[in-house]
Design a protein around this motif. Structure first.
Motif, PDB file in Angstrom:
ATOM      1  N   GLY A  96      -6.117 -75.650  47.415  1.00  0.00           N
ATOM      2  CA  GLY A  96      -5.822 -74.406  48.111  1.00  0.00           C
ATOM      3  C   GLY A  96      -4.369 -73.992  47.964  1.00  0.00           C
ATOM      4  O   GLY A  96      -4.056 -72.835  47.698  1.00  0.00           O
ATOM      5  N   GLU A  97      -3.470 -74.958  48.134  1.00  0.00           N
ATOM      6  CA  GLU A  97      -2.046 -74.662  47.953  1.00  0.00           C
ATOM      7  C   GLU A  97      -1.748 -74.303  46.497  1.00  0.00           C
ATOM      8  O   GLU A  97      -0.933 -73.425  46.220  1.00  0.00           O
ATOM      9  CB  GLU A  97      -1.205 -75.853  48.395  1.00  0.00           C
ATOM     10  N   TRP A  98      -2.415 -74.986  45.555  1.00  0.00           N
ATOM     11  CA  TRP A  98      -2.242 -74.673  44.135  1.00  0.00           C
ATOM     12  C   TRP A  98      -2.657 -73.231  43.853  1.00  0.00           C
ATOM     13  O   TRP A  98      -1.946 -72.486  43.181  1.00  0.00           O
ATOM     14  CB  TRP A  98      -3.054 -75.647  43.277  1.00  0.00           C
ATOM     15  N   ALA A  99      -3.817 -72.803  44.379  1.00  0.00           N
ATOM     16  CA  ALA A  99      -4.308 -71.444  44.139  1.00  0.00           C
ATOM     17  C   ALA A  99      -3.359 -70.407  44.739  1.00  0.00           C
ATOM     18  O   ALA A  99      -3.098 -69.367  44.131  1.00  0.00           O
ATOM     19  CB  ALA A  99      -5.716 -71.279  44.717  1.00  0.00           C
ATOM     20  N   ARG A 100      -2.812 -70.703  45.920  1.00  0.00           N
ATOM     21  CA  ARG A 100      -1.883 -69.766  46.546  1.00  0.00           C
ATOM     22  C   ARG A 100      -0.620 -69.628  45.696  1.00  0.00           C
ATOM     23  O   ARG A 100      -0.165 -68.520  45.416  1.00  0.00           O
ATOM     24  CB  ARG A 100      -1.520 -70.226  47.958  1.00  0.00           C
ATOM     25  N   LYS A 101      -0.087 -70.754  45.245  1.00  0.00           N
ATOM     26  CA  LYS A 101       1.157 -70.739  44.468  1.00  0.00           C
ATOM     27  C   LYS A 101       0.951 -70.182  43.054  1.00  0.00           C
ATOM     28  O   LYS A 101       1.704 -69.322  42.603  1.00  0.00           O
ATOM     29  CB  LYS A 101       1.725 -72.161  44.381  1.00  0.00           C
ATOM     30  N   GLU A 102      -0.069 -70.668  42.356  1.00  0.00           N
ATOM     31  CA  GLU A 102      -0.249 -70.324  40.947  1.00  0.00           C
ATOM     32  C   GLU A 102      -1.043 -69.044  40.708  1.00  0.00           C
ATOM     33  O   GLU A 102      -0.868 -68.396  39.676  1.00  0.00           O
ATOM     34  CB  GLU A 102      -0.934 -71.484  40.206  1.00  0.00           C
ATOM     35  N   MET A 103      -1.927 -68.696  41.641  1.00  0.00           N
ATOM     36  CA  MET A 103      -2.817 -67.558  41.395  1.00  0.00           C
ATOM     37  C   MET A 103      -2.718 -66.473  42.471  1.00  0.00           C
ATOM     38  O   MET A 103      -3.446 -65.489  42.429  1.00  0.00           O
ATOM     39  CB  MET A 103      -4.250 -68.070  41.237  1.00  0.00           C
ATOM     40  N   ARG A 149     -10.687 -81.440  45.913  1.00  0.00           N
ATOM     41  CA  ARG A 149      -9.609 -80.672  46.530  1.00  0.00           C
ATOM     42  C   ARG A 149      -8.225 -81.214  46.208  1.00  0.00           C
ATOM     43  O   ARG A 149      -7.250 -80.478  46.273  1.00  0.00           O
ATOM     44  CB  ARG A 149      -9.810 -80.590  48.053  1.00  0.00           C
ATOM     45  N   GLN A 150      -8.119 -82.488  45.860  1.00  0.00           N
ATOM     46  CA  GLN A 150      -6.806 -83.051  45.545  1.00  0.00           C
ATOM     47  C   GLN A 150      -6.484 -83.007  44.058  1.00  0.00           C
ATOM     48  O   GLN A 150      -5.346 -82.751  43.678  1.00  0.00           O
ATOM     49  CB  GLN A 150      -6.714 -84.496  46.059  1.00  0.00           C
ATOM     50  N   THR A 151      -7.458 -83.271  43.206  1.00  0.00           N
ATOM     51  CA  THR A 151      -7.187 -83.393  41.773  1.00  0.00           C
ATOM     52  C   THR A 151      -7.599 -82.172  40.954  1.00  0.00           C
ATOM     53  O   THR A 151      -7.228 -82.066  39.789  1.00  0.00           O
ATOM     54  CB  THR A 151      -7.926 -84.612  41.187  1.00  0.00           C
ATOM     55  N   LEU A 152      -8.396 -81.284  41.542  1.00  0.00           N
ATOM     56  CA  LEU A 152      -8.974 -80.117  40.856  1.00  0.00           C
ATOM     57  C   LEU A 152      -9.948 -80.507  39.752  1.00  0.00           C
ATOM     58  O   LEU A 152     -10.305 -79.694  38.919  1.00  0.00           O
ATOM     59  CB  LEU A 152      -7.880 -79.197  40.290  1.00  0.00           C
ATOM     60  N   GLU A 153     -10.410 -81.741  39.743  1.00  0.00           N
ATOM     61  CA  GLU A 153     -11.378 -82.185  38.745  1.00  0.00           C
ATOM     62  C   GLU A 153     -12.795 -81.868  39.218  1.00  0.00           C
ATOM     63  O   GLU A 153     -13.057 -81.743  40.412  1.00  0.00           O
ATOM     64  CB  GLU A 153     -11.235 -83.684  38.499  1.00  0.00           C
ATOM     65  N   PHE A 154     -13.707 -81.739  38.249  1.00  0.00           N
ATOM     66  CA  PHE A 154     -15.115 -81.448  38.521  1.00  0.00           C
ATOM     67  C   PHE A 154     -15.977 -82.616  38.066  1.00  0.00           C
ATOM     68  O   PHE A 154     -15.697 -83.222  37.031  1.00  0.00           O
ATOM     69  CB  PHE A 154     -15.566 -80.205  37.733  1.00  0.00           C
TER      70      PHE A 154
END
Length: 142
Positions: free
Chosen positions: A13-20, A42-47
């Protein structure tokens, strides 16, 4: 939109706010409106390479997103929109997750088939809205 509080959970969530430049959830009066949640860790963004696990993780991400925004989770969800790159492969697992996460109520649901989603590795995404008057009263105090 200064009167609407936004939320971005730790990690993805923080990544999406900052990067996107978007938030994971926003409070609009008595509602929590969630951005589409994929099946990412949610921590690694891996699927997970397994489709059922990707779907299960997306449902868990919704739960955590709603709680991070001060809600109670799936028990407050009244509207769901799902996006699948293969509806036939995802439909039954979505229904199973509805029964797991919302055993006592049935929201409205729109199921949409799409060619692709925001990340090339994604096969499934889910958006929800939740009704949360108690959480809205608490959020107004802060």
């Amino acid at each position: 939109m200064s009167d609407c509080k936004t939320y971005s959970y730790p990690g993805a969530g923080e990544w999406a706010r900052k990067e996107m430049s978007y938030s994971q959830a926003i409070r609009v009066e008595n509602r929590i409106v969630c951005a589409g949640q994929g099946g990412w860790d949610r921590q690694t963004l891996e699927f997970s390479p397994k489709l059922d696990e990707e779907i299960d993780q997306a449902f868990e991400n919704v739960q955590e997103n709603l709680k991070h925004a001060g809600g109670k989770g799936w028990t407050q969800v009244y509207r769901v929109v799902t996006y699948s790159t293969d509806i036939k492969a995802t439909h039954q697992r979505i229904v199973e997750n509805f029964r797991k996460w919302m055993p006592d109520h049935q929201p409205v649901w729109t199921e949409i088939g799409v060619k692709e989603l925001g990340l090339p590795i994604m096969h499934f995404e889910i958006e929800v809205e939740a009704y949360d008057p108690q959480g809205a009263a608490e959020a107004a105090k802060n």
